[in-house]
Design a protein around this motif. Sequence first.
Motif, mmCIF file in Angstrom:
data_model
loop_
_atom_site.group_PDB
_atom_site.id
_atom_site.type_symbol
_atom_site.label_atom_id
_atom_site.label_comp_id
_atom_site.label_asym_id
_atom_site.label_seq_id
_atom_site.Cartn_x
_atom_site.Cartn_y
_atom_site.Cartn_z
ATOM 1 N N LEU A 163 26.141 38.922 18.978
ATOM 2 C CA LEU A 163 25.168 38.901 17.983
ATOM 3 C C LEU A 163 24.171 37.863 18.409
ATOM 4 O O LEU A 163 24.550 36.945 18.978
ATOM 5 C CB LEU A 163 26.043 38.357 16.697
ATOM 6 C CG LEU A 163 27.132 39.257 16.437
ATOM 7 C CD1 LEU A 163 27.792 38.717 15.095
ATOM 8 C CD2 LEU A 163 26.735 40.787 16.190
ATOM 9 N N TRP B 262 30.915 36.729 7.087
ATOM 10 C CA TRP B 262 31.403 35.401 7.430
ATOM 11 C C TRP B 262 31.678 34.664 5.952
ATOM 12 O O TRP B 262 30.995 34.941 4.865
ATOM 13 C CB TRP B 262 30.752 34.421 8.091
ATOM 14 C CG TRP B 262 29.120 34.072 7.711
ATOM 15 C CD1 TRP B 262 28.070 34.803 8.102
ATOM 16 C CD2 TRP B 262 28.677 33.182 6.813
ATOM 17 N NE1 TRP B 262 26.842 34.044 7.824
ATOM 18 C CE2 TRP B 262 27.318 33.217 6.773
ATOM 19 C CE3 TRP B 262 29.437 32.255 6.045
ATOM 20 C CZ2 TRP B 262 26.800 32.201 6.111
ATOM 21 C CZ3 TRP B 262 28.599 31.247 5.103
ATOM 22 C CH2 TRP B 262 27.371 31.473 5.233
ATOM 23 N N LYS C 75 28.528 34.987 19.969
ATOM 24 C CA LYS C 75 27.365 35.081 19.440
ATOM 25 C C LYS C 75 26.255 33.924 20.416
ATOM 26 O O LYS C 75 26.574 32.918 20.635
ATOM 27 C CB LYS C 75 27.082 34.584 18.046
ATOM 28 C CG LYS C 75 28.049 35.272 17.287
ATOM 29 C CD LYS C 75 28.109 34.566 15.666
ATOM 30 C CE LYS C 75 29.186 35.086 14.976
ATOM 31 N NZ LYS C 75 30.691 34.591 15.352
ATOM 32 N N ASP D 35 36.613 36.264 16.227
ATOM 33 C CA ASP D 35 35.277 36.396 16.440
ATOM 34 C C ASP D 35 34.784 34.779 16.550
ATOM 35 O O ASP D 35 35.130 33.750 15.901
ATOM 36 C CB ASP D 35 34.853 36.769 14.786
ATOM 37 C CG ASP D 35 33.152 36.210 14.625
ATOM 38 O OD1 ASP D 35 32.349 37.224 14.839
ATOM 39 O OD2 ASP D 35 32.829 34.986 14.351
ATOM 40 N N ASN E 63 25.309 43.505 11.079
ATOM 41 C CA ASN E 63 24.545 42.169 10.713
ATOM 42 C C ASN E 63 25.757 41.394 10.044
ATOM 43 O O ASN E 63 26.164 41.571 8.879
ATOM 44 C CB ASN E 63 23.498 42.382 9.571
ATOM 45 C CG ASN E 63 22.878 41.456 9.223
ATOM 46 O OD1 ASN E 63 22.812 40.311 9.835
ATOM 47 N ND2 ASN E 63 21.872 41.488 8.227
ATOM 48 N N GLN E 64 26.195 40.204 10.446
ATOM 49 C CA GLN E 64 27.092 39.213 10.127
ATOM 50 C C GLN E 64 26.532 38.270 9.222
ATOM 51 O O GLN E 64 25.472 37.558 9.534
ATOM 52 C CB GLN E 64 27.743 38.470 11.318
ATOM 53 C CG GLN E 64 28.859 37.725 10.587
ATOM 54 C CD GLN E 64 29.764 36.944 11.896
ATOM 55 O OE1 GLN E 64 29.884 35.863 11.666
ATOM 56 N NE2 GLN E 64 30.069 37.805 12.823
ATOM 57 N N GLU F 112 29.318 42.403 8.261
ATOM 58 C CA GLU F 112 30.401 41.680 8.908
ATOM 59 C C GLU F 112 30.539 40.370 7.748
ATOM 60 O O GLU F 112 29.276 39.895 7.746
ATOM 61 C CB GLU F 112 30.596 41.187 10.212
ATOM 62 C CG GLU F 112 31.052 42.174 11.172
ATOM 63 C CD GLU F 112 31.323 41.499 12.407
ATOM 64 O OE1 GLU F 112 32.083 41.810 13.339
ATOM 65 O OE2 GLU F 112 30.332 40.807 13.020
ATOM 66 N N SER G 163 23.020 38.427 13.111
ATOM 67 C CA SER G 163 23.622 37.660 12.263
ATOM 68 C C SER G 163 22.588 36.944 11.434
ATOM 69 O O SER G 163 21.549 36.474 11.630
ATOM 70 C CB SER G 163 24.603 36.468 12.878
ATOM 71 O OG SER G 163 25.334 35.746 11.707
ATOM 72 N N ASN G 164 22.915 36.941 10.097
ATOM 73 C CA ASN G 164 22.144 36.063 8.954
ATOM 74 C C ASN G 164 20.855 36.395 8.801
ATOM 75 O O ASN G 164 19.854 35.905 8.552
ATOM 76 C CB ASN G 164 21.950 34.556 9.462
ATOM 77 C CG ASN G 164 23.470 33.731 9.418
ATOM 78 O OD1 ASN G 164 24.080 33.849 8.290
ATOM 79 N ND2 ASN G 164 23.775 33.374 10.478
ATOM 80 N N HIS H 22 22.855 34.752 16.778
ATOM 81 C CA HIS H 22 23.453 34.027 15.740
ATOM 82 C C HIS H 22 22.550 33.769 14.592
ATOM 83 O O HIS H 22 22.903 33.643 13.430
ATOM 84 C CB HIS H 22 23.805 32.846 16.385
ATOM 85 C CG HIS H 22 25.151 32.147 15.677
ATOM 86 N ND1 HIS H 22 25.859 31.191 16.319
ATOM 87 C CD2 HIS H 22 25.479 32.379 14.133
ATOM 88 C CE1 HIS H 22 26.942 30.813 15.186
ATOM 89 N NE2 HIS H 22 26.419 31.535 14.173
#
Length: 285
Positions: A105, A183, A74, A44, A156-157, A181, A135-136, A107
């Motif tokens: 993604l 982080w 991302k 990643d 959705n990270q 996911e 993401s986020n 980001h």
Amino acid sequence: MEKILLNDGNEIPAIGFGVFRIPNDGSTYQAVLDALEAGYRHIDTAVAYFNEEEVGRAIKDSGIERDQIFVTSKLWLQDYGYEAAKKGLEVSLKKLGLDYIDLYLLHQPYGDVAGAWRALEEAKKEGKIKSIGVSNMTPKLWGKFVPNFKTIPAVNQVEFNPYFQQVELKKVLDKNNVKIEAWGPLGQGNRDLFNEPIIKKLSDKYNKDVGQIILRFENQEGIIVLPKSTHKARIASNLNIFDFSLTDDEIDQMRTLDKGHGSHNPDAPGVEEMLLSAFDVHEND
């Protein structure tokens, strides 16, 4: 390697190797080589990590067939918007030295999200990306953007660890089988987390280190985890979590550690403005 089925039919390795904040001075290259040697098959990265080139070089030099390695990158805010996103993706493909990216993604959930997402959907149809995600995104940000997407994100990270288990977000994502996911799955080295009596007791019971207990808990909760380390022994140990299982009662005990918030709040005032002007990802292109 255990795999998780995404809502688009693709499979993703349940544990990946993250390279956030690993420098592009050869450190990322070596860490990715060590991770692949240890058995990781999911890497990643992101354009905003400034180490895509070293990730790509390590993948190439590993000698492992491309279709055996799952690669995530991302798109940064600077490249949001339909046309800008198409160009941003091409830059990442070039830096990585790849014909396609397994998961790409958005980001951060700010700016021209709709235009950027449309570019990702198009690139997916063209085969340049296998799966697309975000993401986020908090429940609030998810509700703002995703109902207008033609394609539901596959993942959705977000920040996820025993202190922040994203209970409300999971309820939203589960409706469309969107995977989380994690982080910072180890709490970014939070000493309080690593000294939690519940976790230390389980560590003693299973003869596993605290990090392995945490990652196994998250894995059993259906979370895709992305631990990071530059230490070869730690890289290997973080992957060694599949030879034991926590009981239902132990899972429940771990759930009691949830504090309901993390170190980063994407909904907080000023976050969007700060990130939109954070840095130039193409400064050295």
